[in-house]
Design an enzyme around this catalytic site. Structure first.
Site, PDB file in Angstrom:
ATOM      1  N   TYR A 143       0.864  -1.180   0.000  1.00 31.16           N
ATOM      2  CA  TYR A 143       0.000   0.000   0.000  1.00 31.16           C
ATOM      3  C   TYR A 143       0.896   1.224   0.000  1.00 31.16           C
ATOM      4  O   TYR A 143       1.847   1.293   0.777  1.00 31.16           O
ATOM      5  CB  TYR A 143      -0.872  -0.012   1.265  1.00 31.16           C
ATOM      6  CG  TYR A 143      -1.739   1.227   1.471  1.00 31.16           C
ATOM      7  CD1 TYR A 143      -1.479   2.108   2.524  1.00 31.16           C
ATOM      8  CD2 TYR A 143      -2.795   1.513   0.627  1.00 31.16           C
ATOM      9  CE1 TYR A 143      -2.267   3.225   2.723  1.00 31.16           C
ATOM     10  CE2 TYR A 143      -3.591   2.644   0.822  1.00 31.16           C
ATOM     11  CZ  TYR A 143      -3.319   3.503   1.873  1.00 31.16           C
ATOM     12  OH  TYR A 143      -4.093   4.629   2.070  1.00 31.16           O
ATOM     13  N   ASP A 238       9.317   2.653  -1.142  1.00 37.71           N
ATOM     14  CA  ASP A 238       8.351   3.316  -0.262  1.00 37.71           C
ATOM     15  C   ASP A 238       8.723   2.920   1.177  1.00 37.71           C
ATOM     16  O   ASP A 238       8.358   1.846   1.648  1.00 37.71           O
ATOM     17  CB  ASP A 238       6.930   2.879  -0.611  1.00 37.71           C
ATOM     18  CG  ASP A 238       5.928   3.494   0.358  1.00 37.71           C
ATOM     19  OD1 ASP A 238       4.703   3.370   0.099  1.00 37.71           O
ATOM     20  OD2 ASP A 238       6.337   4.056   1.401  1.00 37.71           O
ATOM     21  N   LYS A 266       5.525   9.182   8.492  1.00 35.73           N
ATOM     22  CA  LYS A 266       5.382   8.621   9.844  1.00 35.73           C
ATOM     23  C   LYS A 266       6.478   9.105  10.809  1.00 35.73           C
ATOM     24  O   LYS A 266       6.433  10.236  11.273  1.00 35.73           O
ATOM     25  CB  LYS A 266       5.297   7.088   9.762  1.00 35.73           C
ATOM     26  CG  LYS A 266       4.029   6.622   8.975  1.00 35.73           C
ATOM     27  CD  LYS A 266       3.908   5.139   8.923  1.00 35.73           C
ATOM     28  CE  LYS A 266       2.843   4.729   7.930  1.00 35.73           C
ATOM     29  NZ  LYS A 266       1.479   4.631   8.488  1.00 35.73           N
TER      30      LYS A 266
HETATM   31  P1  KE4 Z   1      -0.298   8.383   4.699  1.00 33.39           P
HETATM   32  O1  KE4 Z   1      -0.836   9.153   3.505  1.00 33.39           O
HETATM   33  O2  KE4 Z   1      -1.360   7.588   5.410  1.00 33.39           O
HETATM   34  O3  KE4 Z   1       0.513   9.293   5.639  1.00 33.39           O
HETATM   35  O4  KE4 Z   1       0.775   7.329   4.177  1.00 33.39           O
HETATM   36  C1  KE4 Z   1       0.395   6.432   3.183  1.00 33.39           C
HETATM   37  C2  KE4 Z   1       1.317   5.231   3.215  1.00 33.39           C
HETATM   38  C3  KE4 Z   1       2.313   5.124   2.262  1.00 33.39           C
HETATM   39  N1  KE4 Z   1       3.170   4.075   2.252  1.00 33.39           N
HETATM   40  C4  KE4 Z   1       3.080   3.094   3.185  1.00 33.39           C
HETATM   41  C5  KE4 Z   1       4.051   1.957   3.149  1.00 33.39           C
HETATM   42  C6  KE4 Z   1       2.085   3.156   4.196  1.00 33.39           C
HETATM   43  O5  KE4 Z   1       2.004   2.169   5.119  1.00 33.39           O
HETATM   44  C7  KE4 Z   1       1.189   4.245   4.222  1.00 33.39           C
HETATM   45  C8  KE4 Z   1       0.082   4.363   5.257  1.00 33.39           C
HETATM   46  N2  KE4 Z   1      -0.026   3.296   6.178  1.00 33.39           N
HETATM   47  C9  KE4 Z   1      -1.350   3.050   6.722  1.00 33.39           C
HETATM   48  C10 KE4 Z   1      -1.358   1.806   7.584  1.00 33.39           C
HETATM   49  N3  KE4 Z   1      -0.584   0.764   7.164  1.00 33.39           N
HETATM   50  C11 KE4 Z   1      -1.825   4.243   7.499  1.00 33.39           C
HETATM   51  C12 KE4 Z   1      -3.036   3.984   8.343  1.00 33.39           C
HETATM   52  C13 KE4 Z   1      -4.263   4.573   7.748  1.00 33.39           C
HETATM   53  O6  KE4 Z   1      -4.448   4.442   6.511  1.00 33.39           O
HETATM   54  O7  KE4 Z   1      -5.045   5.147   8.525  1.00 33.39           O
END
Ligand code: KE4
Length: 426
Positions: A143, A238, A266
């Site tokens: 993701y 990523d 993060k």
């Molecule tokens: P954000 O746009 O949520 O800050 O990051 C997206 C993203 C990009 N790349 C990776 C590997 C990620 O894991 C994420 C976001 N992770 C999720 C949970 N695995 C965030 C939790 C959520 O969607 O509320």
């Protein structure tokens, strides 16, 4: 769920989709309405009733130091004395950029954004603009945030055009993304054979954290680097989760691979909204205003967020911290494994540093197909029993357990004992 959380959730659902600002928080995968959280400290969360939970979500990764680390709080309040946002360059953002460039091996130049999604969306646009190619390769179960090009699932059959992962994503755009099985170099070779000269980039979570934790098999990342280099394709790591999580320099430091672009998020925001993308100077210098590949953001480089991120990364400069996190993680996950064995429950644990996940299965979990083949339905009662014992896990079987510096042995021993109780009830 307590009375106050119930009341708030009902009201929230009237004016916020699903009552949450990010879908996974709604607890739909486990059928549990979410407790509303009032505050956090160390490795604990408190809900609106004052019930205290041991937190293994850690805000989905950022809180590697634990909540309200004094030095991070101090840095934010110091920055607050000078205002909250200027929309102008600051020394704070230069300092954080320097820290990232000095620590993440492949990053020579970096641009701050406000989320992981913005980071990957910008990196994909940059790769397309730099190579003058349109297609991208991603991997099933990885993701990269909710940008249109990466919210794509695998088409039927190997190495075929992607299909929109959500309504609202144009089929014509989805067709430019190919989603392949993680850990399959054979699939990548086939796709490159078929579309090579049209492929701008391969984007991958070098250690996957969004199908549960799945590690790259021997030679997978090296193979990606080789195939992309040979075919003029950019390799994007990523590292939104793994950056500063599995080691200061992320998975690329751990596996000694140099991608062309890296996405971060993060941890680098210390709990405030920050994302970043960076990499080779010859590529990054194509980003506006130096180059003509456009990307912008009102709150990019926000001073409070830069201060929180900088304070966090300053603490993480001490490599001994990663030894401590590794010891904690080994203690917790080996304890969970022993508890499951004692309770007669089959689980497989995948772990990388202080992130890991457990799967209810006896077979190895090496990609999304094997992750989905696990007995995910067992996760639901396990999750509910752990929450009842005030252990706060991700409300989905396909996420990671995160450990922070604030999780001590006594707290993890308690977690293991509670997990034994939960396993026994399965
Ligand atoms: P954000 O746009 O949520 O800050 O990051 C997206 C993203 C990009 N790349 C990776 C590997 C990620 O894991 C994420 C976001 N992770 C999720 C949970 N695995 C965030 C939790 C959520 O969607 O509320």
């Amino acid at each position: 769920m307590g009375k106050r959380s119930k009341e708030l959730f009902l009201k929230a659902q009237e004016i916020i989709p699903g009552g949450v600002n990010s879908p996974v928080r709604a607890g739909r995968s486990v059928g549990v309405d979410p407790p509303f959280i009032r505050r956090a400290d160390g490795c604990y969360l408190w809900d609106m009733e004052g019930k205290r939970y041991i937190d293994y979500v850690c805000s989905w990764g950022p809180m590697i130091l634990g909540h309200r680390h004094p030095e991070v709080i101090q840095a934010i309040s110091d920055a607050l004395e000078n205002g909250t946002s200027y929309g102008a360059p600051t020394e704070l953002e230069l300092n954080l950029a320097k820290m990232i460039v000095e620590t993440v091996p492949s990053v020579e130049m970096v641009r701050m954004v406000n989320s992981g999604t913005e980071a990957t969306m910008s990196a994909i646009r940059l790769a397309r603009g730099f190579t003058n190619r349109d297609m991208i390769i991603k991997f099933d179960g990885c993701y990269h945030g909710h940008n249109d090009s990466s919210l794509v699932s695998a088409g039927s059959g190997m190495a075929t055009f992607g299909i929109p992962g959500s309504p609202g994503i144009p089929a014509d755009l989805a067709r430019l993304s190919i989603s392949l099985p993680f850990n399959s170099l054979e699939a990548v070779e086939k796709a490159v054979e078929k579309f090579g000269a049209q492929i701008a980039a391969v984007i991958v979570e070098p250690i996957a954290g969004n199908m549960g934790v799945v590690l790259p098999e021997e030679g997978f990342l090296e193979g990606l680097r080789e195939i992309t280099k040979e075919n003029g394709i950019l390799l994007i790591f990523d590292e939104v989760i793994t950056g500063f999580r599995v080691s200061p320099g992320g998975a690329q430091e751990l596996y000694n691979i140099m991608p062309d672009l890296t996405c971060l998020g993060k941890i680098i925001g210390g709990g405030l909204p920050v994302g970043a993308y960076g990499g080779r100077k010859d590529i990054m210098s194509q980003v506006a205003p130096d180059g003509n590949i456009y990307q912008a953001g009102t709150l990019s480089g926000n001073p409070l967020a830069m201060a929180a991120g900088m304070a966090t990364l300053m603490i993480l400069k001490n490599k001994e911290i990663y030894t401590r996190l590794e010891e904690k993680s080994r203690f917790l996950f080996s304890g969970l494994k022993d508890a499951a064995v004692k309770a007669g429950v089959d689980i497989v644990i995948n772990r990388a540093g202080s992130m890991g996940s457990l799967f209810f299965t006896t077979s190895p979990v090496v990609d999304f197909t094997s992750a989905k083949a696990t007995n995910a339905s067992k996760y639901i009662p396990f999750y509910k029993e752990m929450l009842a014992q005030r252990i706060y896990l991700a409300p989905s079987p396909f996420e990671s357990i995160f450990i922070s510096l604030a999780h001590n042995e006594e707290i993890m021993k308690k977690t293991i004992d509670f997990a034994f109780n939960a396993f026994k009830k399965l």
